[in-house]
Design an enzyme around this catalytic site. Structure first.
Site, mmCIF file in Angstrom:
data_model
loop_
_atom_site.group_PDB
_atom_site.id
_atom_site.type_symbol
_atom_site.label_atom_id
_atom_site.label_comp_id
_atom_site.label_asym_id
_atom_site.label_seq_id
_atom_site.Cartn_x
_atom_site.Cartn_y
_atom_site.Cartn_z
ATOM 1 N N ARG A 42 0.822 -1.207 0.000
ATOM 2 C CA ARG A 42 0.000 0.000 0.000
ATOM 3 C C ARG A 42 0.864 1.268 0.000
ATOM 4 O O ARG A 42 0.522 2.245 -0.649
ATOM 5 C CB ARG A 42 -0.952 0.005 1.201
ATOM 6 C CG ARG A 42 -1.982 1.104 1.102
ATOM 7 C CD ARG A 42 -3.156 0.928 2.029
ATOM 8 N NE ARG A 42 -4.268 1.736 1.544
ATOM 9 C CZ ARG A 42 -4.862 2.689 2.268
ATOM 10 N NH1 ARG A 42 -4.473 2.901 3.519
ATOM 11 N NH2 ARG A 42 -5.845 3.373 1.749
ATOM 12 N N HIS A 46 0.510 4.159 -2.664
ATOM 13 C CA HIS A 46 0.144 5.525 -2.296
ATOM 14 C C HIS A 46 1.240 6.534 -2.613
ATOM 15 O O HIS A 46 0.965 7.691 -2.933
ATOM 16 C CB HIS A 46 -0.261 5.594 -0.817
ATOM 17 C CG HIS A 46 -1.696 5.250 -0.616
ATOM 18 N ND1 HIS A 46 -2.436 5.695 0.447
ATOM 19 C CD2 HIS A 46 -2.542 4.506 -1.370
ATOM 20 C CE1 HIS A 46 -3.684 5.256 0.339
ATOM 21 N NE2 HIS A 46 -3.765 4.518 -0.746
ATOM 22 N N TRP A 185 -10.326 -10.494 7.512
ATOM 23 C CA TRP A 185 -9.452 -10.780 6.376
ATOM 24 C C TRP A 185 -10.200 -11.409 5.226
ATOM 25 O O TRP A 185 -11.234 -12.000 5.382
ATOM 26 C CB TRP A 185 -8.358 -11.767 6.818
ATOM 27 C CG TRP A 185 -7.649 -11.287 8.025
ATOM 28 C CD1 TRP A 185 -7.624 -10.010 8.514
ATOM 29 C CD2 TRP A 185 -6.886 -12.073 8.930
ATOM 30 N NE1 TRP A 185 -6.895 -9.951 9.665
ATOM 31 C CE2 TRP A 185 -6.404 -11.196 9.946
ATOM 32 C CE3 TRP A 185 -6.552 -13.405 8.981
ATOM 33 C CZ2 TRP A 185 -5.605 -11.634 10.984
ATOM 34 C CZ3 TRP A 185 -5.756 -13.838 10.032
ATOM 35 C CH2 TRP A 185 -5.288 -12.959 11.015
HETATM 36 C C1 HEM Z 1 -10.372 2.525 -6.059
HETATM 37 C C2 HEM Z 1 -9.094 2.355 -5.653
HETATM 38 C C3 HEM Z 1 -8.761 2.019 -4.221
HETATM 39 C C4 HEM Z 1 -9.390 2.398 -3.064
HETATM 40 C C5 HEM Z 1 -10.607 3.291 -2.881
HETATM 41 C C6 HEM Z 1 -8.646 1.765 -1.972
HETATM 42 C C7 HEM Z 1 -8.983 1.891 -0.622
HETATM 43 C C8 HEM Z 1 -8.407 1.163 0.407
HETATM 44 C C9 HEM Z 1 -8.814 1.240 1.784
HETATM 45 C C10 HEM Z 1 -9.913 2.132 2.353
HETATM 46 C C11 HEM Z 1 -8.034 0.362 2.479
HETATM 47 C C12 HEM Z 1 -8.053 0.087 3.986
HETATM 48 C C13 HEM Z 1 -6.955 0.899 4.666
HETATM 49 C C14 HEM Z 1 -6.979 0.613 6.173
HETATM 50 O O1 HEM Z 1 -8.082 0.782 6.762
HETATM 51 O O2 HEM Z 1 -5.922 0.233 6.731
HETATM 52 C C15 HEM Z 1 -7.148 -0.264 1.532
HETATM 53 C C16 HEM Z 1 -6.194 -1.206 1.871
HETATM 54 C C17 HEM Z 1 -5.281 -1.740 0.974
HETATM 55 N N1 HEM Z 1 -5.116 -1.348 -0.343
HETATM 56 FE FE1 HEM Z 1 -6.399 -0.241 -1.420
HETATM 57 N N2 HEM Z 1 -7.594 1.027 -2.466
HETATM 58 C C18 HEM Z 1 -7.619 1.171 -3.834
HETATM 59 C C19 HEM Z 1 -6.699 0.630 -4.727
HETATM 60 C C20 HEM Z 1 -5.578 -0.094 -4.350
HETATM 61 C C21 HEM Z 1 -4.472 -0.430 -5.253
HETATM 62 C C22 HEM Z 1 -4.386 -0.011 -6.720
HETATM 63 C C23 HEM Z 1 -3.580 -1.154 -4.513
HETATM 64 C C24 HEM Z 1 -2.253 -1.766 -4.911
HETATM 65 C C25 HEM Z 1 -1.893 -2.045 -6.156
HETATM 66 C C26 HEM Z 1 -4.128 -1.277 -3.176
HETATM 67 C C27 HEM Z 1 -3.530 -1.978 -2.143
HETATM 68 C C28 HEM Z 1 -4.060 -2.075 -0.853
HETATM 69 C C29 HEM Z 1 -3.542 -2.981 0.168
HETATM 70 C C30 HEM Z 1 -2.396 -3.987 -0.010
HETATM 71 C C31 HEM Z 1 -4.310 -2.773 1.309
HETATM 72 C C32 HEM Z 1 -4.187 -3.481 2.671
HETATM 73 C C33 HEM Z 1 -3.318 -2.652 3.581
HETATM 74 C C34 HEM Z 1 -3.184 -3.256 4.981
HETATM 75 O O3 HEM Z 1 -3.586 -4.432 5.179
HETATM 76 O O4 HEM Z 1 -2.659 -2.541 5.872
HETATM 77 N N3 HEM Z 1 -5.335 -0.613 -3.102
HETATM 78 N N4 HEM Z 1 -7.389 0.244 0.269
#
Ligand code: HEM
Ligand SMILES: N=C(N)c1ccsc1
Length: 287
Positions: A42, A46, A185
């Site tokens: 992430r 980001h 999860w």
């Molecule tokens: C519409 C596009 C996206 C939205 C709105 C989005 C939103 C989110 C949100 C809200 C979380 C939870 C964060 C938290 O509460 O810790 C999350 C987690 C995550 N996102 Fe996305 N995301 C998007 C696209 C992506 C992309 C393109 C990637 C990577 C290529 C990605 C990788 C991840 C990963 C790996 C997590 C888990 C992080 C953790 O477990 O701490 N996301 N995302």
């Protein structure tokens, strides 16, 4: 404007990869034994996702996540865990730029979670605090398909790349304290698979308002989906791609690798001599 990467230094980037990979393997208790892989992915996303193709601003080059204006972007809540994880790695290899380190961290995490090989090039150069892009460029999870399509168009991605990239949501979880979503999860939070797509299509999803008053989709296996995740099966063009990736993990891996490499290199021109690295995993080195 577009940044030009510096000529590759005579450095051993596999050594940095191995240090990150070993630390991911050792510190397996983080986030209820999910480990640091997902949050490192992430951070790479980001730190690259601030790119705007309309004025060639943002992107991973300057390593600007290290400045408080970007670190404190509400969209980045929780990523301090990845930043703190990488601090001792940066101390061990002070010659690596922040931008190279944040993106290499994501590449290492994907590969060590048994995902596809991600080609990676070095040469990002730290930029000063006055180059930090404004907050608010990263996506809002409460939105629908047209919002997602517009946001990824700004990043320079079409439908196929967009759906492949969001497949990274097979990894990790959502946390109330970070985003207001709470995601027990998915089936494989620290193994890179096409489960996100299989789950989207096969599970029975119910829209709930969670304890933070935020709408999210839950299923009876204790998994969750964001509204933007669910948009991928509501939009007919996205849905075709979700079905393709749910059926064939190899095609998903191929498309994810290309799109993730492109994401991490947006807004950067690399000299021809900076060849892409294909790093070996710890297992492949018998380490
Ligand atoms: C519409 C596009 C996206 C939205 C709105 C989005 C939103 C989110 C949100 C809200 C979380 C939870 C964060 C938290 O509460 O810790 C999350 C987690 C995550 N996102 Fe996305 N995301 C998007 C696209 C992506 C992309 C393109 C990637 C990577 C290529 C990605 C990788 C991840 C990963 C790996 C997590 C888990 C992080 C953790 O477990 O701490 N996301 N995302
Ligand atoms: N849909 C999920 N399980 C998810 C979303 C962000 S991280 C995991």
């Amino acid at each position: 404007g577009v940044h030009v990467a510096e000529k590759e230094a005579k450095r051993d980037y596999q050594e940095v990869y191995n240090a990150i990979a070993t630390k991911i393997r050792d510190e397996d208790e983080y986030d209820n034994y999910i480990g640091y892989g997902p949050v490192l992915v992430r951070l790479a996303w980001h730190s690259s996702g601030t790119f705007d193709r309309n004025d060639n601003s943002g992107g991973s080059f300057g390593g600007t996540y290290r400045f408080k204006k970007e670190m404190n972007d509400p969209s980045n809540k929780g990523l301090q865990n990845a930043f703190d994880f990488l601090r001792p790695i940066h101390e061990q290899f002070p010659w690596i730029s922040s931008g190279d380190l944040y993106t290499l961290g994501g590449v290492t995490a994907v590969q060590e979670m048994m995902g596809p090989k991600i080609p990676w090039r070095s040469g990002r150069v730290d930029q000063p605090e006055n180059t930090v892009p404004d907050n608010g460029r990263l996506p809002d999870a409460s939105q629908g398909a047209s919002y997602v399509r517009n946001l990824f168009d700004r990043l320079g991605f079409g439908d196929r790349e967009t759906v492949a990239l969001i497949g990274a949501h097979a990894l990790g979880k959502t946390h109330y304290e970070n985003s207001g979503y709470e995601g027990p999860w998915g089936p494989s939070p620290n193994v890179f698979t096409n489960d996100f797509f299989v789950n989207l299509l096969n599970a029975h999803w119910t829209l709930n308002t969670n304890k933070k008053g935020v709408k999210q989709w839950d299923n009876d296996q204790g998994h969750m989906m964001l509204p933007t995740d669910m948009a991928l099966v509501k939009d007919p063009k996205y849905r075709k791609l979700v079905e393709e990736y749910a059926k064939d993990q190899d095609v998903f891996f191929r498309d994810f690798s290309k799109a993730f490499a492109k994401l991490l290199e947006n807004n950067i021109k690399f000299p021809d001599q900076n060849k892409p690295h294909y790093f070996k995993t710890l297992d492949e080195q018998d380490l």
